[in-house]
Structure formats: C-alpha cells, structure tokens
Design a protein around this motif. Structure first.
Motif, mmCIF file in Angstrom:
data_model
loop_
_atom_site.group_PDB
_atom_site.id
_atom_site.type_symbol
_atom_site.label_atom_id
_atom_site.label_comp_id
_atom_site.label_asym_id
_atom_site.label_seq_id
_atom_site.Cartn_x
_atom_site.Cartn_y
_atom_site.Cartn_z
ATOM 1 N N LYS A 219 -47.568 -65.628 38.544
ATOM 2 C CA LYS A 219 -48.104 -64.651 37.598
ATOM 3 C C LYS A 219 -47.784 -63.216 38.023
ATOM 4 O O LYS A 219 -47.566 -62.344 37.186
ATOM 5 N N ILE A 220 -47.756 -62.966 39.332
ATOM 6 C CA ILE A 220 -47.555 -61.605 39.831
ATOM 7 C C ILE A 220 -46.096 -61.194 39.773
ATOM 8 O O ILE A 220 -45.760 -60.060 39.393
ATOM 9 N N MET A 221 -45.189 -62.115 40.149
ATOM 10 C CA MET A 221 -43.787 -61.751 40.348
ATOM 11 C C MET A 221 -43.086 -61.176 39.112
ATOM 12 O O MET A 221 -42.253 -60.275 39.253
ATOM 13 N N PRO A 222 -43.341 -61.659 37.898
ATOM 14 C CA PRO A 222 -42.667 -61.040 36.747
ATOM 15 C C PRO A 222 -42.949 -59.547 36.605
ATOM 16 O O PRO A 222 -42.055 -58.781 36.239
ATOM 17 N N HIS A 223 -44.161 -59.133 36.904
ATOM 18 C CA HIS A 223 -44.487 -57.704 36.833
ATOM 19 C C HIS A 223 -43.775 -56.926 37.945
ATOM 20 O O HIS A 223 -43.326 -55.796 37.721
ATOM 21 N N VAL A 224 -43.660 -57.537 39.126
ATOM 22 C CA VAL A 224 -42.937 -56.889 40.222
ATOM 23 C C VAL A 224 -41.460 -56.763 39.883
ATOM 24 O O VAL A 224 -40.833 -55.721 40.117
ATOM 25 N N ASP A 225 -40.876 -57.828 39.324
ATOM 26 C CA ASP A 225 -39.455 -57.794 38.945
ATOM 27 C C ASP A 225 -39.197 -56.735 37.879
ATOM 28 O O ASP A 225 -38.179 -56.026 37.920
ATOM 29 N N MET A 226 -40.102 -56.613 36.931
ATOM 30 C CA MET A 226 -39.938 -55.629 35.861
ATOM 31 C C MET A 226 -39.993 -54.213 36.432
ATOM 32 O O MET A 226 -39.183 -53.355 36.075
ATOM 33 N N LEU A 227 -40.935 -53.963 37.335
ATOM 34 C CA LEU A 227 -41.027 -52.645 37.965
ATOM 35 C C LEU A 227 -39.764 -52.349 38.767
ATOM 36 O O LEU A 227 -39.229 -51.233 38.713
ATOM 37 N N PHE A 228 -39.257 -53.334 39.497
ATOM 38 C CA PHE A 228 -38.049 -53.148 40.296
ATOM 39 C C PHE A 228 -36.851 -52.784 39.424
ATOM 40 O O PHE A 228 -36.103 -51.850 39.727
ATOM 41 N N SER A 229 -36.662 -53.520 38.338
ATOM 42 C CA SER A 229 -35.514 -53.267 37.472
ATOM 43 C C SER A 229 -35.614 -51.904 36.787
ATOM 44 O O SER A 229 -34.607 -51.211 36.612
ATOM 45 N N GLN A 230 -36.809 -51.492 36.431
ATOM 46 C CA GLN A 230 -36.979 -50.194 35.777
ATOM 47 C C GLN A 230 -36.725 -49.032 36.744
ATOM 48 O O GLN A 230 -36.168 -48.001 36.363
ATOM 49 N N LEU A 231 -37.090 -49.219 38.008
ATOM 50 C CA LEU A 231 -36.901 -48.154 38.990
ATOM 51 C C LEU A 231 -35.445 -47.989 39.406
ATOM 52 O O LEU A 231 -35.106 -47.005 40.070
ATOM 53 N N GLN A 232 -34.578 -48.939 39.045
ATOM 54 C CA GLN A 232 -33.164 -48.831 39.380
ATOM 55 C C GLN A 232 -32.400 -47.937 38.402
ATOM 56 O O GLN A 232 -31.229 -47.619 38.641
ATOM 57 N N LYS A 233 -33.029 -47.550 37.308
ATOM 58 C CA LYS A 233 -32.350 -46.701 36.329
ATOM 59 C C LYS A 233 -32.112 -45.313 36.898
ATOM 60 O O LYS A 233 -32.911 -44.792 37.674
ATOM 61 N N ARG A 234 -31.010 -44.706 36.489
ATOM 62 C CA ARG A 234 -30.647 -43.392 37.003
ATOM 63 C C ARG A 234 -31.354 -42.259 36.252
ATOM 64 O O ARG A 234 -31.630 -41.212 36.824
ATOM 65 N N ASN A 235 -31.633 -42.461 34.988
ATOM 66 C CA ASN A 235 -32.221 -41.382 34.177
ATOM 67 C C ASN A 235 -33.739 -41.507 34.128
ATOM 68 O O ASN A 235 -34.346 -41.653 33.068
ATOM 69 N N ILE A 236 -34.376 -41.472 35.303
ATOM 70 C CA ILE A 236 -35.832 -41.560 35.361
ATOM 71 C C ILE A 236 -36.379 -40.246 35.895
ATOM 72 O O ILE A 236 -35.701 -39.508 36.611
ATOM 73 N N ASP A 237 -37.609 -39.947 35.522
ATOM 74 C CA ASP A 237 -38.274 -38.762 36.040
ATOM 75 C C ASP A 237 -39.682 -39.139 36.459
ATOM 76 O O ASP A 237 -40.103 -40.285 36.346
ATOM 77 N N SER A 238 -40.414 -38.146 36.952
ATOM 78 C CA SER A 238 -41.742 -38.426 37.485
ATOM 79 C C SER A 238 -42.700 -38.927 36.414
ATOM 80 O O SER A 238 -43.566 -39.771 36.674
ATOM 81 N N VAL A 239 -42.555 -38.414 35.190
ATOM 82 C CA VAL A 239 -43.436 -38.865 34.100
ATOM 83 C C VAL A 239 -43.177 -40.338 33.791
ATOM 84 O O VAL A 239 -44.109 -41.133 33.608
#
Length: 464
Positions: A219-239
């Motif tokens: 149950k936990i790992m899908p949320h961790v995987d989603m956070l990991f993949s989103q943080l790999q994007k280059r066009n991210i900011d603090s918001v």
C-alpha cells in the motif's frame, strides 16, 4: 664508462625512491598520518611514514645504505613527501583520463570480434542467455515460468525502487509464488539444498507477520514511487515540491489511520501460520511506527526547498520568456533563500542577461559561468556570478559528497588539522582510489618519471 656509472646511480636512486613511494601508498591507502610530532633521528615518535621507511631499510640493504650515507637526496623530508603525493595524484588522474579515452575503442573492437565469432542472426540469443544467466538453475526458472508465468525483478542494496518492484510482484503473485515453492519442495526432482530453501520460503510466505507487512508496504510503495518519479522532473519549483510532499504525507497518513488489526490476510485469503510471537496489536503498533518514520523523514528532508527555484532564473531556455515577463516571484524566493545577494542589483543584471542573444545561447549554468569568466564580466555581473557559483557547486546527489566526507573524517583528524589542501586532495585520492592505483601498471615508474621531470634535481633519476 661515465654513462655506465651514471645509469648505475640512477638505478640505485630509482630503487630507493620506489620503496619510499610504497610507504606513501601504504599510509594513504589505510588513512594513516605520514608525519609524526618529531621527525628527528632521536625521536620516539617519528611518524608512520618514517617508521615504515626504517622497517624497509632493515630488510633492504640498498635502502639502508642510502639512508645512512645520503647527502644530496635522502627522500624522507616533508617537501619530498608533498612532491611525491602531487605526482601520484597526477598519475592517477592521467590514467583515469586514458581509460575514458580508450573506452570507445575497446567497445568497438569487442563488437567487431563478437561479429566475427557469432553467425548472422544469433546476436539476440547472446543477449537472452546473458539475461537468463543470473538464474542459479534452469529447472527453477522453468517451474517459475510454468506456475507463476512472471519473472521476479532483481533487487539492489542502493536503489529502493528495485525493492518496491519486488514487493509489488510478490504481493500480486503471492498465491502462484507459494505454489511454485511448494512444487519445488514436494516434487522430489531437486537437490536437498534447493528443497530446504523452497521449504523456508513456503514457511515465510505462510507466516502471518510477513503477510501483514507485505500488504502494508504494497500500500505504501505506490505513493513512494509516484513521489520519486515526480521529483525527477527538471521543471519543478518549490511550490510544486510543496504540493507533492503535502499529497504524499496525506496519503501516508490515510494509510496509517486505516490500519485494521486483522489486516495480515488482506483481500487474499491464504492460510497463514503464526510462527512468531507477534499479535495483531503489536503488528498494528509497528505498522504505525513505520508510517510515522516515513512522515517524519519526508517533512525533514523537504523542509528547505526554496533554493531550488533559483535555478529557473538562469535556465537558458527560459531567458526569452523572462525577457517578456520578469520572474518576480522567483527572484523574491531566491533572495529569501540566499540573503547575501543584492536584490536590486541582481534584478538589473538579470534583465540585461535575458535581453542578450549571446547569453541565451548558453545551455546551462556552467556554460554561462564560463562565458562570464572568458569575457572578464565577473566585476560587471557580480551578483549573477555569485548566484551561478552557488548553483554550479550545489551537488545533485549526496553519495559522492558523503563518501568524500567519510574519507576526510579519517584523514584530517583533530591532530592533523593543519594539513594543506593539496596534500589532503592527494591523500584522499590514495584512500578512495586505492584499488585503482593497485591496478595501474608500473605505477611507481610513472611516479618516478613525473617526479624526476617535475623540476631540476641534484639527484639523478633519468637514464642517459
């Protein structure tokens, strides 16, 4: 006759210097201090380096005679130590560059050789065999394919997302995997070691505690995987990061609050055997602690993210957009993250950068900083250069920095805090790359050649 005598003297000096290099390599490889408190001949604490030199001298008559009779070059002074460390560092760097330069040539030669050995159309089989070769037994693989019809992903001790894939696969195919192990255990076609291992896996997969935590982490790992993949994007900011962390913590909190006491079997009604003395209340308590740990780490790791948005101010592909609409919010956040910057001056400088086509051609922060240096613009764009230096020195990953600091802690101790930067760099290289240094052919000879040509020396190290 004079040439022969000269070369004999060179042989002796090179032999002595090679032994001294071995002592320096030993100290560097094991993070030992070279110098002692008092390095005089009558000292009781001359240091590890001189102790090693004296030990080798007791086993080598040439070195012993040199230490007793040398008047021009003894080879044990602080200056010689630093020069040898500098030469060893240079040899190691040059070897790494040579290896990188030859990588394409070696790969091309290997592919040509394989093309000669393998007949046409057989290259695919080589790849397939290399993949299947990690399995210990073809019989086990056949049973796995027959019963489960799904390969289990491999794991890595340094990449948690590999474990995530393993958890999800084990949960989704738990019944089939259990039946596969039971088939191996009961078929009688396998060796005793394989049967015992299969029996152990059967007991583990029937265990109530294992099933409980397998379900929890599924149950936990899908949320961790989603956070990991989103943080790999280059066009991210603090918001954007703040929103991701908020959604992630909310999901983990929901899982924490919805853990029932009888969750061990979940939606899959498998018979379980209670092998450990861990009841439902203890399981629930541990599961809540797991969620609490994840929540606290997520909040702590991302408590300071405002500095990330500063990179968008100097992102080349955004200069044209910034020239039309100046990024006031990003500038405000950057100055808040780095109070050392002058906001008004930085805004003026950035406005000039955005409107200049030469600056727009720079592909990244390193290229842009190099452009400023090459054109002597550091004094003109002082605030922009300061921000660029911050950006280019911010590490993208922590592994290398952690490794370097671990080595630094061992090398530069409280009693050795006056060590110079060059000496520290060389000792760190000897410690971190000691396996590579052992593999360099004729390492001592390369160091001697560089040492001999480093400057004019009274001692003779070059043959005629």
């Amino acid at each position: 006759m004079s040439v022969k005598k000269h070369n004999e003297e060179v042989d002796t000096n090179r032999h002595v210097l090679s032994k001294i290099i071995d002592c320096v390599k030993f100290c560097g490889g094991f993070d030992l201090a070279l110098r002692g408190h008092d390095e005089t001949d009558t000292s009781d604490n001359p240091g590890v380096f001189l102790g090693l030199v004296n030990l080798l001298a007791s086993l080598d008559s040439v070195l012993e005679d040199h230490l007793k009779t040398a008047t021009v070059f003894k080879g044990t002074s602080k200056t010689v130590q630093n020069e040898l460390l500098d030469c060893m560092l240079s040899v190691c760097k040059d070897y790494i560059l040579e290896e990188n330069a030859n990588a394409d040539t070696v790969a091309t030669a290997l592919m040509e050789r394989l093309g000669t050995i393998l007949p046409d159309g057989q290259q695919g089989k080589l790849i397939a065999q290399a993949y299947d070769g990690v399995q210990r037994s073809f019989k086990r693989t056949a049973i796995l394919d027959q019963v489960v019809a799904h390969r289990l992903p491999g794991t890595s001790t340094t990449r948690w997302n590999f474990h995530s894939r393993a958890v999800n696969t084990a949960y989704e195919h738990k019944e089939n995997i259990l039946r596969c192990f039971q088939t191996i255990r009961d078929s009688g076609d396998f060796d005793p070691i394989t049967v015992r291992e299969a029996g152990g896996f059967v007991r583990m997969m029937e265990d109530e505690v294992f099933c409980f935590f397998l379900t929890l982490f599924h149950k936990i790992m899908p949320h961790v995987d989603m956070l990991f993949s989103q943080l790999q994007k280059r066009n991210i900011d603090s918001v954007y990061i703040t929103g991701l962390i908020k959604r992630f913590t909310s999901s983990i909190q929901t899982i924490r609050d919805s853990i029932p006491s009888g969750e061990s079997s979940g939606s899959q009604q498998l018979p379980t055997k209670k092998r450990r003395g861990l009841g439902h209340e203890e399981q629930q308590l541990l599961a809540r602690e797991v969620c609490d740990t994840i929540l606290s780490h997520a909040k702590e790791r991302f408590s300071f993210t405002k500095h990330l948005i500063s990179s968008t101010l100097l992102q080349g592909d955004l200069f044209q957009q910034h020239s039309r609409t100046f990024p006031e919010a990003a500038l405000e956040t950057t100055v808040e993250a780095y109070p050392l910057l002058d906001k008004a001056k930085l805004k003026t400088e950035l406005s000039l950068v955005y409107d200049n086509d030469q600056f727009r051609a720079c592909s990244g922060a390193v290229t842009l900083l190099q452009f400023f240096i090459d054109n002597n613009l550091q004094e003109t764009f002082t605030e922009t250069v300061s921000l660029l230096k911050v950006l280019v020195t911010t590490p993208m990953a922590t592994a290398e920095a952690e490794r370097c600091f671990s080595t630094l802690k061992r090398i530069k101790t409280f009693l050795r805090n006056s060590m110079t930067q060059d000496r520290l760099n060389a000792l760190a290289m000897l410690s971190i790359e000691k396996k590579l240094i052992r593999s360099i052919p004729d390492f001592n000879t390369r160091v001697i050649e560089r040492f001999a040509t480093q400057k004019e020396r009274r001692a003779k190290f070059l043959y005629k």
